[in-house]
Design a protein around this motif. Structure first.
Motif, PDB file in Angstrom:
ATOM      1  N   GLU A  89       0.830  -1.218   0.000  1.00  9.42           N
ATOM      2  CA  GLU A  89       0.000   0.000   0.000  1.00  9.42           C
ATOM      3  C   GLU A  89       0.859   1.261   0.000  1.00  9.42           C
ATOM      4  OE1 GLU A  89      -0.395  -2.684   1.848  1.00  9.42           O
ATOM      5  OE2 GLU A  89      -2.363  -3.444   1.247  1.00  9.42           O
ATOM      6  N   GLY A 282      -9.957  -3.427  -3.856  1.00 11.96           N
ATOM      7  CA  GLY A 282      -8.587  -3.880  -3.654  1.00 11.96           C
ATOM      8  C   GLY A 282      -8.222  -5.034  -4.556  1.00 11.96           C
ATOM      9  N   ALA A 284      -8.435  -8.220  -4.092  1.00 17.59           N
ATOM     10  CA  ALA A 284      -9.314  -9.397  -3.993  1.00 17.59           C
ATOM     11  C   ALA A 284      -8.562 -10.724  -4.059  1.00 17.59           C
ATOM     12  CB  ALA A 284     -10.394  -9.335  -5.081  1.00 17.59           C
ATOM     13  N   ASP A 286      -8.947 -13.372  -2.605  1.00 17.35           N
ATOM     14  CA  ASP A 286      -9.814 -14.561  -2.536  1.00 17.35           C
ATOM     15  C   ASP A 286     -10.243 -15.075  -3.897  1.00 17.35           C
ATOM     16  OD1 ASP A 286     -11.192 -12.079  -2.581  1.00 17.35           O
ATOM     17  OD2 ASP A 286     -13.042 -12.975  -1.815  1.00 17.35           O
ATOM     18  N   ASN A 294     -14.521  -8.869 -11.648  1.00  8.45           N
ATOM     19  CA  ASN A 294     -15.270  -7.967 -12.518  1.00  8.45           C
ATOM     20  C   ASN A 294     -14.314  -6.877 -13.034  1.00  8.45           C
ATOM     21  OD1 ASN A 294     -16.989  -6.106 -13.637  1.00  8.45           O
ATOM     22  ND2 ASN A 294     -18.465  -6.125 -11.946  1.00  8.45           N
TER      23      ASN A 294
HETATM   24  P1  NAD Z   1     -11.046  -5.998  -1.731  1.00  9.18           P
HETATM   25  O1  NAD Z   1     -11.670  -4.816  -2.347  1.00  9.18           O
HETATM   26  O2  NAD Z   1      -9.823  -6.523  -2.400  1.00  9.18           O
HETATM   27  O3  NAD Z   1     -12.094  -7.211  -1.627  1.00  9.18           O
HETATM   28  C1  NAD Z   1     -13.307  -7.123  -0.884  1.00  9.18           C
HETATM   29  C2  NAD Z   1     -14.309  -8.144  -1.443  1.00  9.18           C
HETATM   30  O4  NAD Z   1     -14.791  -7.679  -2.707  1.00  9.18           O
HETATM   31  C3  NAD Z   1     -13.694  -9.520  -1.700  1.00  9.18           C
HETATM   32  O5  NAD Z   1     -14.657 -10.517  -1.419  1.00  9.18           O
HETATM   33  C4  NAD Z   1     -13.405  -9.523  -3.183  1.00  9.18           C
HETATM   34  O6  NAD Z   1     -13.423 -10.805  -3.779  1.00  9.18           O
HETATM   35  C5  NAD Z   1     -14.509  -8.612  -3.720  1.00  9.18           C
HETATM   36  N1  NAD Z   1     -14.067  -7.880  -4.918  1.00  9.18           N
HETATM   37  C6  NAD Z   1     -13.214  -6.821  -4.954  1.00  9.18           C
HETATM   38  N2  NAD Z   1     -13.023  -6.417  -6.219  1.00  9.18           N
HETATM   39  C7  NAD Z   1     -13.760  -7.235  -6.998  1.00  9.18           C
HETATM   40  C8  NAD Z   1     -13.963  -7.337  -8.405  1.00  9.18           C
HETATM   41  N3  NAD Z   1     -13.367  -6.503  -9.282  1.00  9.18           N
HETATM   42  N4  NAD Z   1     -14.775  -8.312  -8.861  1.00  9.18           N
HETATM   43  C9  NAD Z   1     -15.392  -9.152  -8.023  1.00  9.18           C
HETATM   44  N5  NAD Z   1     -15.246  -9.111  -6.689  1.00  9.18           N
HETATM   45  C10 NAD Z   1     -14.428  -8.162  -6.181  1.00  9.18           C
HETATM   46  O7  NAD Z   1     -10.719  -5.602  -0.211  1.00  9.18           O
HETATM   47  P2  NAD Z   1      -9.946  -6.419   0.928  1.00  9.18           P
HETATM   48  O8  NAD Z   1     -10.268  -7.869   0.830  1.00  9.18           O
HETATM   49  O9  NAD Z   1     -10.191  -5.681   2.164  1.00  9.18           O
HETATM   50  O10 NAD Z   1      -8.403  -6.223   0.590  1.00  9.18           O
HETATM   51  C11 NAD Z   1      -7.615  -7.149  -0.152  1.00  9.18           C
HETATM   52  C12 NAD Z   1      -6.237  -6.550  -0.396  1.00  9.18           C
HETATM   53  O11 NAD Z   1      -6.377  -5.378  -1.221  1.00  9.18           O
HETATM   54  C13 NAD Z   1      -5.547  -6.067   0.884  1.00  9.18           C
HETATM   55  O12 NAD Z   1      -4.184  -6.374   0.785  1.00  9.18           O
HETATM   56  C14 NAD Z   1      -5.762  -4.571   0.870  1.00  9.18           C
HETATM   57  O13 NAD Z   1      -4.762  -3.875   1.565  1.00  9.18           O
HETATM   58  C15 NAD Z   1      -5.709  -4.275  -0.608  1.00  9.18           C
HETATM   59  N6  NAD Z   1      -6.412  -3.045  -1.016  1.00  9.18           N
HETATM   60  C16 NAD Z   1      -5.847  -2.368  -2.044  1.00  9.18           C
HETATM   61  C17 NAD Z   1      -6.487  -1.242  -2.544  1.00  9.18           C
HETATM   62  C18 NAD Z   1      -5.867  -0.561  -3.727  1.00  9.18           C
HETATM   63  O14 NAD Z   1      -4.987  -1.103  -4.359  1.00  9.18           O
HETATM   64  N7  NAD Z   1      -6.326   0.627  -4.088  1.00  9.18           N
HETATM   65  C19 NAD Z   1      -7.700  -0.814  -2.006  1.00  9.18           C
HETATM   66  C20 NAD Z   1      -8.271  -1.566  -0.970  1.00  9.18           C
HETATM   67  C21 NAD Z   1      -7.619  -2.687  -0.492  1.00  9.18           C
END
Ligand code: NAD
Length: 357
Positions: A89, A282, A284, A286, A294
């Motif tokens: 980050e 972020g 994602a 998982d 998406n």
């Molecule tokens: P996340 O936004 O990555 O995911 C949250 C949930 O939303 C998860 O279940 C994920 O599968 C789903 N999701 C997110 N984007 C998606 C997409 N495009 N299509 C389908 N499903 C989607 O947030 P998190 O799990 O809290 O964080 C994961 C990692 O990402 C952490 O390391 C965090 O620090 C980082 N992060 C990075 C940013 C960035 O790069 N700007 C922003 C937020 C979090």
């Protein structure tokens, strides 16, 4: 003159969603005469693995030279044990600070095709279209002094500092007024002027700037009320402008009103409209590597880039229209899937947008 773009795929689903957005850019370049060149570099965990640092000098140099950046996302469990100063980050914060990207634009739009995805009643959110303008390089996230100190009593005390200069407030408010002029002509400035002197000054400076925008209707709102109004009657807002921390929280709440984190783009701009464009979600971890992410938030980030940095509003509209067309056709990635629709993977969604273009 040809515009230079820097592509930063990052980590997790970043490379997958960016691949689809680059397909869109390449189509606009090859078939619609968009005059761009594209370079790619490392940021975040991928950069740590390759160089030991989340924002290598080479990446920052390229970022300074280009006109606009398209970023996927950074971070993941693999790097969570690292010292906070070299976590993925930090690469993002370094880019924002290093490029002076002080204006963060976060639209919260409810696509009519996805009305069921919101946790609020359809009549409260249908037609929702808010633009939140968040100050991004000042305020309590950057204010000094900060830290944790030991008091004489032996107890530890954590402290941060909320600071804004008049010029910092003036420049972010003017970005918001300009956007309000191009939209519905209404701006709501959010502060906590009843408690925080710093935001009392914020309110004063925004009010002074308003004199140069007689066509914009300015309203002030305390942040606690704004949070309440966002879930009570969100359609009352057109453009909102606020501090770094208030904007961080309110823009996430507004994003959730639309029900899908995978649909929302963002822009971070400097004084000359150079910008970094990225989905709000972020990396994602998982679903990374499963062709399930998406890509539409990243593709819509390309539309924002066309509108705000590349000065191609007509092409921006074309990309947005293409996204609407694939939604109308019933194509859905897993995160926005509902009964009767056709589930597709990341790559097929990108291909469908390109075909619609
Ligand atoms: P996340 O936004 O990555 O995911 C949250 C949930 O939303 C998860 O279940 C994920 O599968 C789903 N999701 C997110 N984007 C998606 C997409 N495009 N299509 C389908 N499903 C989607 O947030 P998190 O799990 O809290 O964080 C994961 C990692 O990402 C952490 O390391 C965090 O620090 C980082 N992060 C990075 C940013 C960035 O790069 N700007 C922003 C937020 C979090």
């Amino acid at each position: 003159m040809s515009k230079k773009l820097l592509i930063l795929p990052g980590d997790g689903i970043g490379p997958e969603i960016v691949t689809e957005a680059v397909k869109v850019l390449a189509t606009l370049r090859d078939d619609h005469a968009l005059d761009i060149t594209m370079d790619e570099a490392l940021v975040g965990g991928a950069a740590i693995d390759a160089t030991g640092h989340p924002l290598p000098d080479a990446t920052l140099e390229l970022a300074k030279e280009c006109d606009a950046i398209l970023l996927g996302a950074v971070g993941g469990t693999k790097w969570e044990g690292l010292d906070i100063s070299i976590r993925p980050e930090k690469g993002l914060l370094g880019l924002r600070a290093g490029l002076n990207l002080f204006a963060n634009l976060r639209p919260a739009i409810l696509y009519p095709q996805l009305a069921d995805a919101s946790s609020l009643k359809p009549e409260i959110v249908s037609g929702l279209d808010i633009m939140i303008v968040r100050e991004l390089t000042g305020g309590i996230y950057f204010g000094e002094p900060r830290g944790v100190r030991k008091l004489e009593s032996g107890e530890r005390q954590g402290f941060n500092t909320l600071v804004y200069t008049e010029s910092e407030v003036d420049r972010i408010s003017r970005v918001a007024f300009d956007i309000a002029m191009k939209r519905g002509g209404r701006l709501c400035s959010v502060d906590k002027a009843n408690v925080l002197e710093c935001t009392e000054l914020w309110r004063e400076v925004v009010t002074t700037a308003a004199a140069d925008y007689p066509d914009v209707e300015l309203e002030h709102m305390y942040v606690d009320n704004a949070a309440m109004q966002l879930v009570r009657a969100p359609k009352q807002f057109d453009v909102m402008v606020t501090t770094n921390m208030f904007g961080d929280i309110l823009s996430d709440a507004a994003a959730m009103l639309t029900g899908s984190i995978g649909m929302l783009p963002s822009a971070s701009l400097d004084e000359n409209s150079k910008g970094m464009y990225e989905p709000i979600h972020g990396s994602a971890p998982d679903i990374a590597g499963q062709n399930r992410a998406n890509p539409l938030a990243t593709i819509l980030s390309v539309a924002m880039m066309l509108r705000y940095t590349l000065d191609q509003p007509e092409m921006a509209g074309r990309v947005e229209k293409a996204v609407n067309q694939v939604l109308d056709a019933g194509l859905r990635t897993a995160d926005i899937m509902s009964d009767g629709m056709t589930e597709v993977g990341t790559d097929a969604m990108g291909d469908a947008v390109v075909a619609a273009l």
